[in-house]
Write a protein that holds these residues in place. Structure first.
Motif, mmCIF file in Angstrom:
data_model
loop_
_atom_site.group_PDB
_atom_site.id
_atom_site.type_symbol
_atom_site.label_atom_id
_atom_site.label_comp_id
_atom_site.label_asym_id
_atom_site.label_seq_id
_atom_site.Cartn_x
_atom_site.Cartn_y
_atom_site.Cartn_z
ATOM 1 N N GLY A 12 -80.663 -22.619 41.220
ATOM 2 C CA GLY A 12 -79.764 -22.816 41.033
ATOM 3 C C GLY A 12 -79.762 -22.714 43.102
ATOM 4 O O GLY A 12 -78.918 -24.238 43.294
ATOM 5 N N CYS A 13 -80.687 -22.503 43.543
ATOM 6 C CA CYS A 13 -80.455 -22.418 44.978
ATOM 7 C C CYS A 13 -80.698 -23.457 45.182
ATOM 8 O O CYS A 13 -80.298 -24.004 46.766
ATOM 9 C CB CYS A 13 -81.431 -21.305 45.379
ATOM 10 S SG CYS A 13 -80.656 -19.093 45.562
ATOM 11 N N LEU A 15 -80.708 -26.739 44.522
ATOM 12 C CA LEU A 15 -79.758 -27.215 43.539
ATOM 13 C C LEU A 15 -78.775 -27.399 44.812
ATOM 14 O O LEU A 15 -78.058 -28.613 45.955
ATOM 15 C CB LEU A 15 -79.295 -27.459 42.534
ATOM 16 C CG LEU A 15 -79.910 -27.717 41.728
ATOM 17 C CD1 LEU A 15 -79.855 -27.835 39.958
ATOM 18 C CD2 LEU A 15 -80.095 -29.570 41.035
ATOM 19 N N VAL A 16 -77.931 -26.357 45.089
ATOM 20 C CA VAL A 16 -77.069 -26.067 46.414
ATOM 21 C C VAL A 16 -77.707 -27.447 47.265
ATOM 22 O O VAL A 16 -76.846 -27.424 48.199
ATOM 23 C CB VAL A 16 -76.676 -24.740 46.769
ATOM 24 C CG1 VAL A 16 -76.203 -25.101 47.575
ATOM 25 C CG2 VAL A 16 -75.770 -24.318 45.238
ATOM 26 N N GLY A 19 -78.177 -30.243 47.221
ATOM 27 C CA GLY A 19 -76.193 -31.261 47.064
ATOM 28 C C GLY A 19 -75.343 -31.106 48.909
ATOM 29 O O GLY A 19 -75.540 -31.786 48.923
ATOM 30 N N SER A 20 -75.802 -30.263 49.101
ATOM 31 C CA SER A 20 -75.460 -29.901 51.076
ATOM 32 C C SER A 20 -75.640 -31.139 51.363
ATOM 33 O O SER A 20 -75.288 -31.269 52.211
ATOM 34 C CB SER A 20 -75.256 -28.435 51.287
ATOM 35 O OG SER A 20 -76.625 -27.814 52.148
ATOM 36 N N GLY A 23 -74.362 -34.428 49.675
ATOM 37 C CA GLY A 23 -73.044 -34.467 49.225
ATOM 38 C C GLY A 23 -71.785 -35.552 50.377
ATOM 39 O O GLY A 23 -72.116 -35.034 52.094
ATOM 40 N N ARG A 24 -71.133 -34.911 49.842
ATOM 41 C CA ARG A 24 -69.627 -35.961 51.066
ATOM 42 C C ARG A 24 -69.767 -34.394 51.724
ATOM 43 O O ARG A 24 -69.971 -33.460 51.025
ATOM 44 C CB ARG A 24 -68.715 -35.753 50.173
ATOM 45 C CG ARG A 24 -68.139 -35.083 49.219
ATOM 46 C CD ARG A 24 -66.758 -35.201 48.247
ATOM 47 N NE ARG A 24 -66.587 -34.206 47.278
ATOM 48 C CZ ARG A 24 -65.767 -33.602 47.715
ATOM 49 N NH1 ARG A 24 -65.481 -32.041 48.730
ATOM 50 N NH2 ARG A 24 -65.554 -32.134 46.443
#
Lengths: 445, 371
Positions: A12-13, A15-16, A19-20, A23-24
């Motif tokens: 999870g960590c 992926l965050v 993502g950050s 991601g947008r």
């Protein structure tokens, strides 16, 4: 914690973080095509997007010869009757497109595309739907959103995003705060101005009026109550008795009406909307025959057909032509509505019911803004609507002086005449039209 | 019986997939959709709290929408009137709702079943009216907007609160999403811990047979009251998240319909399963926010009818909810693989009083912790 859960947490960590990085961010949304130096930023204009907007895209929702607009209304639930307002707006769009479209001030003709969302009259749902319209659908403007609370729920967001919210389907006095919320313009007169017209009529016809007031226990009814109290101050009129009604209670107004009938009042003001308004007329004892005023929100044939014949003689402050009123059927605006509204999909009941015609006028106000603006630009259309001079649109009565002046005078509709209901379902004028230009905010206090 | 530690390979894979989806979603969705996901989380948390009471303890509540609303209003009042920072208000909402839940739960000592449902129904029905009655505090029908002072059009004005992301590359809605996802996960971990504990076994024992539970040494009165309080506290956290997500509260958002939605989420996902209400809330949210708006306009007003029909169909085909149905399916596959061997009675979705009483001191999983 077992290895399984540790592994999941680590995943999870990771992926965050990924993502950050990929991601947008806030600047990636549809409003990111900043154009702060837009041509709409006229010197001295009410709205200057280069100063008022962080990220301004004045032509969002304009694609070639199509302008996309959105609306939010209750399509299900206890307030679904107001969906007929949106049917009227939809009919205006359909018939306008069928007739070639709107010729804007830039000389081009545009087709209108209307996207409708359903909030069920729950302001808790309205914000996400407004964001959907703006961010996903990319609408140019929002038109005819129904309900005071629904409009309040999206007010900060739309003003922050610099998205026009035109022809709010509510007459709350809140819409007079155009200096704070310049991207909002009302589609109905202020409820306070309406109440002040009742008092004007009473001053002429019954200066010692003893009033029984039944009002809705919310912002809408409170506007009537507060204005009545303010306007009768210093006169010989008196509010003899008052009762509030909470629409959330699910109860009826029968007990309140009967109680008020015992007060000895010679004037009865029904400050209610929806079906409780005509229902209240049915609860009036036959022995009590006061002069009765009803809210403009229940002045249509659809609502009054529920009054069981007790609508004869009621008084109403009227700002629009009523397509169901035989006396108005020769008016060109009504004839255009009857012809084009039918072509736009309205049935006979909707055409003459007095609800869909309101939505039709909302569309016409948007169309008038487009026609009068030099460019098809969000700020330009708002500046146009906030600087109207003797305009006309939709089914608004010809006597109405439609004039606006930014934050000084943000209300397009500020006039009424007082009419009395006749046995054949028409309205008879009992006090001529009176314009209160620029007074609505002062009346509301 | 399985425990949290003993999650099987299929469940592990499903959990991993769920985690990936939960984390990737806000990066691949529009901001408005992310806010809808947060709304689903608030319903999931409140339904999880309701499940503790109704699913595990057998006390039927049709009034949890009022507790959700109490949490929301607690946050709104603390932020607007007392100018509290945002996140601590969630804890305050949980505490306030715990106390309110204990008070509402007092009648549960004397009445149960349909009669208790009627009492809670009255609470749900009266809540919007009570809110309007105390309009000086609650804003009445106009509700409350969570505001802070912000610069706009050259002046400092009270405007709706915003969530500013402290992390570069993370948008404000994404930041808000992960904050609320964290709160939701904590709530469900707490629910799972309660269910797995001795207290959890007591809840199930009381649900199945109060007399037998009392004979076994369980303090029935205290357990029922505290369960009501904890369930209300968790529902209050859901309401607090709602208020912080929307930035405003209004009585029309907390009508009886909301209480029914919470029950629907519990039943749809699977009562007496920890994760069932979350799945029910997501399925309900997908239907209302994603599928219903795409229906033809003529069907739009029939959305409640369609939802009701689908629920009836689900009750006929999978009466134990999505999780129960999934569990039955995996059991069948497992038995088939074992060549039609005997069914393992210890993996029932719910556990009977006889098992609980017999296994009071053993490692049991009264409601299961199935994905």
């Amino acid at each position: 914690m077992s290895t399984n859960w540790k592994g999941l947490a680590a995943l999870g960590c990771a992926l965050v973080l990924i993502g950050s990085a990929c991601g947008r961010d806030d600047g990636d949304d549809s409003s990111s095509d900043s154009d702060n130096g837009d041509s709409s930023s006229e010197e001295g204009a009410f709205i200057n997007p280069s100063e008022d907007c962080d990220a301004y895209d004045g032509t969002a929702g304009v694609d070639g010869d199509t302008i996309k607009i959105g609306t939010i209304r209750p399509a299900d639930g206890p307030y679904a009757i107001y969906d007929q307002v949106t049917s009227g707006l939809d009919a205006w769009v359909e018939s306008t497109n069928a007739n070639g479209g709107v010729t804007a001030g830039d000389g081009n003709t545009y087709q209108i595309e209307l996207i409708k969302e359903n909030d069920g009259y729950d302001p808790g749902r309205t914000p996400e739907l407004a964001k959907k319209l703006v961010e996903q659908e990319g609408v140019f403007a929002i038109v005819g959103v129904i309900g005071t609370e629904s409009n309040k729920a999206i007010r900060d967001y739309l003003n922050d995003e610099c998205v026009p919210n035109i022809a709010l389907a509510t007459g709350s006095t809140e819409w007079g705060r155009a200096d704070e919320y310049p991207w909002y313009i009302a589609g109905l007169p202020s409820y306070a101005t309406e109440a002040s017209m009742w008092v004007d009529y009473l001053e002429e016809t019954n200066p010692d009026a003893q009033i029984a007031l039944l009002y809705q226990d919310d912002d809408f009814g409170e506007a009537y109550r507060a204005t009545l109290q303010k306007e009768i101050e210093g006169t010989d009129m008196e509010i003899l008795a008052e009762q509030s009604y909470n629409p959330l209670s699910g109860g009826s107004t029968e007990a309140a009406t009967v109680s008020l009938s015992q007060s000895g009042a010679d004037t009865f003001i029904v400050g209610l909307g929806g079906t409780p308004c005509p229902a209240t007329l049915t609860f009036m004892p036959d022995t009590w025959t006061p002069e009765t005023f009803i809210s403009v929100t229940c002045g249509g044939n659809t609502a009054l057909s529920l009054a069981g014949g007790k609508d004869v003689g009621v008084l109403l402050a009227q700002a629009v032509y009523e397509p169901g009123d035989p006396a108005d059927q020769d008016q060109p605006a009504v004839q255009e509505f009857m012809t084009n509204g039918a072509a736009g999909g309205l049935d006979e009941g909707q055409l003459t019911g007095g609800i869909s015609s309101v939505g039709w006028s909302f569309g016409a106000l948007f169309g008038a803004g487009l026609e009068e603006s030099d460019t098809v630009d969000r700020a330009a259309i708002m500046n146009t609507l906030f600087s109207l001079e003797d305009a006309s649109f939709g089914l608004i009565r010809d006597e109405m002086d439609i004039t606006t002046d930014g934050g000084e005078d943000p209300w397009p509709l500020e006039g009424f005449r007082i009419v009395s209901r006749t046995a054949d379902g028409s309205w008879e004028e009992v006090m001529p039209f009176n314009n209160k230009n620029g007074e609505s905010n002062e009346i509301a206090g | 019986m399985k425990s949290l530690r003993g999650v099987g390979p299929v469940q592990s894979v499903l959990w991993a997939i769920a985690l990936v989806v939960l984390i990737v979603l806000p990066f691949t969705s529009a901001p408005f959709r992310v806010e809808q996901y947060i709304t689903w989380m608030t319903i999931a948390v409140a339904a999880g709290g309701l499940n503790l009471l109704t699913g595990y303890n057998g006390q039927i509540s049709v009034g949890h929408g009022a507790l959700y609303g109490t949490g929301a209003y607690t946050v709104a009042i603390l932020v607007t009137d007392a100018e509290w920072p945002l996140l601590p208000t969630v804890i305050a909402a949980a505490v306030v709702c715990f106390m309110v839940g204990v008070i509402i739960g007092l009648p549960a000592l004397r009445i149960k079943g349909l009669y208790l449902a009627l009492v809670t129904l009255a609470v749900a029905t009266l809540f919007p009216l009570v809110i309007e009655q105390f309009s000086d505090l609650t804003g009445g029908s106009g509700g409350l907007t969570l505001t802070s002072e912000q610069l706009y059009r050259g002046s400092i004005r009270d405007r709706r609160v915003k969530w500013e992301s402290p992390i570069d590359g993370l948008a404000s809605d994404q930041w808000k999403y992960f904050i609320f996802l964290g709160i939701s996960i904590v709530c469900f971990v707490v629910i799972a811990a309660i269910v797995k504990s001795r207290v959890g076994r007591s809840l199930v024992a009381i649900r199945d047979n109060e007399t037998a539970a009392e004979v076994s040494g369980i303090n029935v009165s205290r357990t029922k009251i505290i369960t009501f309080g904890v369930s209300a506290g968790i529902a209050g956290i859901g309401g607090a998240m709602f208020a912080l997500n929307k930035g405003q509260v209004n009585p029309t958002s907390f009508t009886l319909t909301l209480s029914i939605y919470l029950l629907v989420a519990v039943v749809l996902g699977g009562a007496s399963t920890v994760i069932g209400p979350a799945i029910g809330a997501v399925i309900y949210g997908v239907f209302i926010d994603v599928i219903a708006p795409e229906l033809p306009e003529t069907l739009e007003s029939a959305t409640p009818l369609i939802l009701g029909t689908l629920l009836v169909a689900q009750m006929l085909m999978a009466p134990s909810g999505i999780v129960g149905w999934f569990h039955d399916l995996t059991e069948k596959v497992s038995r088939r693989r074992q060549g039609g061997g005997k069914q393992d009675k210890n993996v029932d979705v719910t556990v009977t009083t006889h098992e609980v009483v017999a296994e009071t001191d053993l490692e049991t999983d009264p409601g299961g912790f199935h994905p």
